[in-house]
Every structure is written in C-alpha cells, then in structure tokens.
Scaffold this motif. Structure first.
Motif, PDB file in Angstrom:
ATOM      1  N   VAL A   1      -7.126  78.910 -27.117  1.00 41.63           N
ATOM      2  CA  VAL A   1      -5.710  78.769 -26.774  1.00 41.63           C
ATOM      3  C   VAL A   1      -4.872  78.523 -28.025  1.00 41.63           C
ATOM      4  CG1 VAL A   1      -4.062  77.304 -25.543  1.00 41.63           C
ATOM      5  CG2 VAL A   1      -6.195  77.990 -24.432  1.00 41.63           C
ATOM      6  N   GLY A   2      -5.485  77.899 -29.035  1.00 41.87           N
ATOM      7  CA  GLY A   2      -4.764  77.604 -30.263  1.00 41.87           C
ATOM      8  C   GLY A   2      -4.226  78.838 -30.954  1.00 41.87           C
ATOM      9  N   LYS A   3      -4.850  79.991 -30.703  1.00 39.56           N
ATOM     10  CA  LYS A   3      -4.336  81.238 -31.275  1.00 39.56           C
ATOM     11  C   LYS A   3      -2.937  81.542 -30.732  1.00 39.56           C
ATOM     12  CE  LYS A   3      -9.054  83.064 -31.500  1.00 39.56           C
ATOM     13  NZ  LYS A   3      -9.994  84.069 -30.961  1.00 39.56           N
ATOM     14  N   LEU A   4      -2.710  81.189 -29.474  1.00 42.77           N
ATOM     15  CA  LEU A   4      -1.377  81.383 -28.881  1.00 42.77           C
ATOM     16  C   LEU A   4      -0.365  80.464 -29.562  1.00 42.77           C
ATOM     17  CD1 LEU A   4      -2.370  81.357 -25.089  1.00 42.77           C
ATOM     18  CD2 LEU A   4      -1.992  83.364 -26.529  1.00 42.77           C
ATOM     19  N   VAL A   5      -0.793  79.215 -29.814  1.00 41.22           N
ATOM     20  CA  VAL A   5       0.099  78.248 -30.462  1.00 41.22           C
ATOM     21  C   VAL A   5       0.426  78.714 -31.874  1.00 41.22           C
ATOM     22  CG1 VAL A   5       0.328  75.861 -31.237  1.00 41.22           C
ATOM     23  CG2 VAL A   5      -0.828  76.362 -29.072  1.00 41.22           C
ATOM     24  N   ALA A   6      -0.599  79.168 -32.601  1.00 38.29           N
ATOM     25  CA  ALA A   6      -0.403  79.588 -33.989  1.00 38.29           C
ATOM     26  C   ALA A   6       0.545  80.771 -34.097  1.00 38.29           C
ATOM     27  CB  ALA A   6      -1.755  79.943 -34.615  1.00 38.29           C
ATOM     28  N   ARG A   7       0.571  81.619 -33.070  1.00 39.52           N
ATOM     29  CA  ARG A   7       1.433  82.800 -33.097  1.00 39.52           C
ATOM     30  C   ARG A   7       2.776  82.557 -32.424  1.00 39.52           C
ATOM     31  NH1 ARG A   7      -2.516  87.502 -31.032  1.00 39.52           N
ATOM     32  NH2 ARG A   7      -0.716  88.802 -31.505  1.00 39.52           N
ATOM     33  N   GLY A   8       3.032  81.324 -32.020  1.00 44.91           N
ATOM     34  CA  GLY A   8       4.324  80.986 -31.442  1.00 44.91           C
ATOM     35  C   GLY A   8       4.532  81.493 -30.032  1.00 44.91           C
ATOM     36  N   LEU A   9       3.442  81.820 -29.324  1.00 42.97           N
ATOM     37  CA  LEU A   9       3.568  82.344 -27.967  1.00 42.97           C
ATOM     38  C   LEU A   9       3.649  81.238 -26.920  1.00 42.97           C
ATOM     39  CD1 LEU A   9       1.046  85.326 -28.145  1.00 42.97           C
ATOM     40  CD2 LEU A   9       3.536  85.384 -28.359  1.00 42.97           C
ATOM     41  N   ILE A  10       3.307  80.019 -27.321  1.00 39.68           N
ATOM     42  CA  ILE A  10       3.412  78.884 -26.411  1.00 39.68           C
ATOM     43  C   ILE A  10       3.565  77.627 -27.258  1.00 39.68           C
ATOM     44  CG2 ILE A  10       0.903  78.485 -26.277  1.00 39.68           C
ATOM     45  CD1 ILE A  10       1.329  77.740 -23.310  1.00 39.68           C
ATOM     46  N   ALA A  11       4.354  76.678 -26.778  1.00 34.22           N
ATOM     47  CA  ALA A  11       4.550  75.424 -27.508  1.00 34.22           C
ATOM     48  C   ALA A  11       3.268  74.598 -27.478  1.00 34.22           C
ATOM     49  CB  ALA A  11       5.699  74.626 -26.898  1.00 34.22           C
TER      50      ALA A  11
END
Length: 342
Positions: free
Chosen positions: A289-299
């Motif tokens: 899930v951290g990949k989503l955070v790193a790419r700004g797709l989720i806070a």
C-alpha cells in the motif's frame, strides 16, 4: 466551547462538553488515534458484542452524545483519548497538514514557496473569491491544523477526501473522525487554539467539495497546457503496464490484494496470516500500500487507518499491540518510499 484540560482525569468532562454541543464522541485507545472499540472486523463479527446484536457496529455507530454512555466509557479508563465522529456530529473538519522534509513539493506550490496546508487553503480561497471563515480550530500533534465547520443543511452526505481540494488538505465528514483535545500521543496533545463555535462551511469549500473534478483530472493526465511533465499514471497491479484510467479503482484493487490476497496469483494477504507470521504479513501489506502513498494516490493517514482497521482482528488476538501495528505499517510505508525514490 471546550478549553484544554489540565489532567487526563478531565477527559470525561471534556467528552461530556462535546456531547452537550451535539457532537458524537467515542473513546480512543490511550496514546493512540485508534478507536478503543470494536476490537474485531465486520467480517469477524459473531454478534456476541452487545453493540452488534442487530449487526456489526463500528466506531461511527458507537459514537454517542448520551451522557450516561460517555460517563461509563471514560470512567472505565480515564486515559482514553476522545474521538469525534464528524458525520453524525454534522461537522466537516478540514485537516491542514505541513510539508514533510525530504518529500517533493508539487507545482504550482513549489513555485509559490508554499509548504503548508494553511497556505494552500488561503491561496485557493483567493483564487475562488472566498474567505476562510474563523472557526473552532485545533492544533494536531503533528503540527497541523483542524478547522471545524458545520455541515450545510442538505440531504447530501459529505464523505472524506484526501487531497481533492488541494495539496496537504484532507477533509473528514461521514465515515471519518478526528482525535480531539485533550487526546495525547507520545508527549504531544491536541490543543484548542480558537475556541469560538464552529462556523458554517465556507461557500468556496462547499463548491470545491461538490464539484466533480474527475473529467478535469483525467484530462490533465493526458495533456498539459504549459508543456510540463505529465503526472505518472498508475499501472495495473498485475504489472501489465496498461495505464489505469480510474485511479480510485486501482487504489481499491491494491488494498484488496494487500489485505485479502490474490489466490489465482498465489499472493497471500494480511487476513491470511497465521500465528507467527502476522507481523511480517502486516509489513508486506504496508509496503504494498505504501507504493500508493509514495506516488501521492492516497494520503498516508488514510492508508494507515485502513490497514489498522484490517489488522484489528490480529490486534484483538494479541499478535501485536495497536502501537506495534502502527509502527510496522509506517516502516512498510518508509520501505516503499525508499524503493520508489531509488
């Protein structure tokens, strides 16, 4: 409104004061932003919990303004923090964060030298001919700000948003809650910095929350008016390389794999973890899930909340404490950020 209490034993008084203003409250685990109850997931609900006799009841259903229930809850543990369920309390809370050192500042904010959610909101207010109405304001333990506004009298149910209004700006409404003063995490506490009653949600914020940005967002990914670099488009979880047009669907699919696994591909999820491997499974899910955070797709806080909810069953069995679970998740996020930057 409520003043900052001096001791933990004053938390009950504070919770009762919130309830007197019509806000629905519920206890948070000591030293945490996590709800104290329920200690099980909806999927594991067997109806034995008194609150769940007619169906699973989460923290939002348990939030109350009944003085007797509040007194019973905080009398059992005065160290509980205070959570406010925004939707049932008819509140829209604007969460203004601050730039984390080392993370990228996106345009146009980098160009303007803007590094706080407060400045972003101020810029947006000016751009839309609006004003940031003074309102009940809380400083968070991370140095951010919560602006409490009353929701408009409408049939529309406002939901949470993460970055929809602007960079470093999230909102909490139905399905969302805020940790409220005097909740303490570590050595820091949530504190009231403006004690006036909550003002109505400013019109420019109402417009931003109700406007459909999907078409514009998708168009901005395909072309740029000023020739700047196109935002990266997420790839399908299977690694096909085919761009995903619906980012929300992509985000949900990543969470689905991280939490429930993907049997056809032989991928185990967090919920499949056996005794002895639960912490490792939580770390793997967080790194995914951290990949989503790193790419700004989720806070980050939204991703953290969802993974903590998914881990509730393991927490209930004593596989790890809420604090340990949160630490593991944040470690997974850091791992993903490091790999993304490499």
């Amino acid at each position: 409104m409520t003043q900052q209490p001096d001791t933990l034993t004053d938390t009950l008084t504070t919770a009762l004061d919130y309830a007197a203003h019509g806000w629905r409250v519920f206890p948070l685990l000591p030293g945490s932003k996590r709800p104290a109850t329920p200690n099980h997931r909806a999927a594991d609900c067997d109806g034995t919990d008194a609150w769940c006799r007619t169906g699973h009841a989460g923290w939002e259903q348990r939030a109350t303004n009944r003085p007797d229930w509040i007194t019973r809850a905080w009398s059992s543990n005065p160290a509980y923090g205070v959570g406010i369920a925004c939707g049932p309390s008819r509140l829209v809370v604007v969460d203004l964060d601050t730039h984390k050192p080392g993370s990228e500042i996106p345009e146009p904010w980098h160009r303007f030298g803007i590094t706080t959610g407060e400045d972003v909101l101020d810029h947006l207010a000016g751009a839309h001919g609006g004003t940031i109405t003074p309102t009940y304001t809380v400083q968070t333990v991370s140095g951010g700000t919560h602006l409490y506004y009353t929701a408009p009298d409408t049939t529309r149910r406002f939901a949470n948003t993460a970055g929809k209004i602007g960079w470093l700006i999230d909102t909490r409404a139905h399905g969302g809650y805020v940790a409220a003063p005097p909740t303490t995490i570590g050595t820091s506490a949530y504190t009231v910095v403006d004690d006036r009653p909550p003002a109505p949600l400013p019109l420019f914020l109402l417009d931003l929350l109700t406007r459909d940005h999907q078409s514009a967002a998708r168009a901005s990914q395909d072309r740029s008016q000023d020739g700047s670099v196109h935002p990266a488009r997420p790839m399908r979880p299977g690694g096909s390389g085919e761009p995903v047009r619906d980012q929300s669907a992509y985000v949900e699919r990543v969470f689905e794999i991280a939490i429930n696994g993907d049997a056809p591909r032989g991928v185990a999820g967090l919920l499949d973890a056996d005794e002895g491997g639960r912490n490792a499974a939580l770390y793997v899910a967080a790194a995914t899930v951290g990949k989503l955070v790193a790419r700004g797709l989720i806070a980050e806080h939204v991703a953290l909340d969802r993974l903590m909810d998914a881990a509730a069953g393991h927490i209930a069995t004593g596989a790890y404490t809420p604090y340990e679970a949160e630490s593991t998740i944040l470690s997974g996020f850091r791992r993903a950020a490091t790999r993304s930057a490499a």
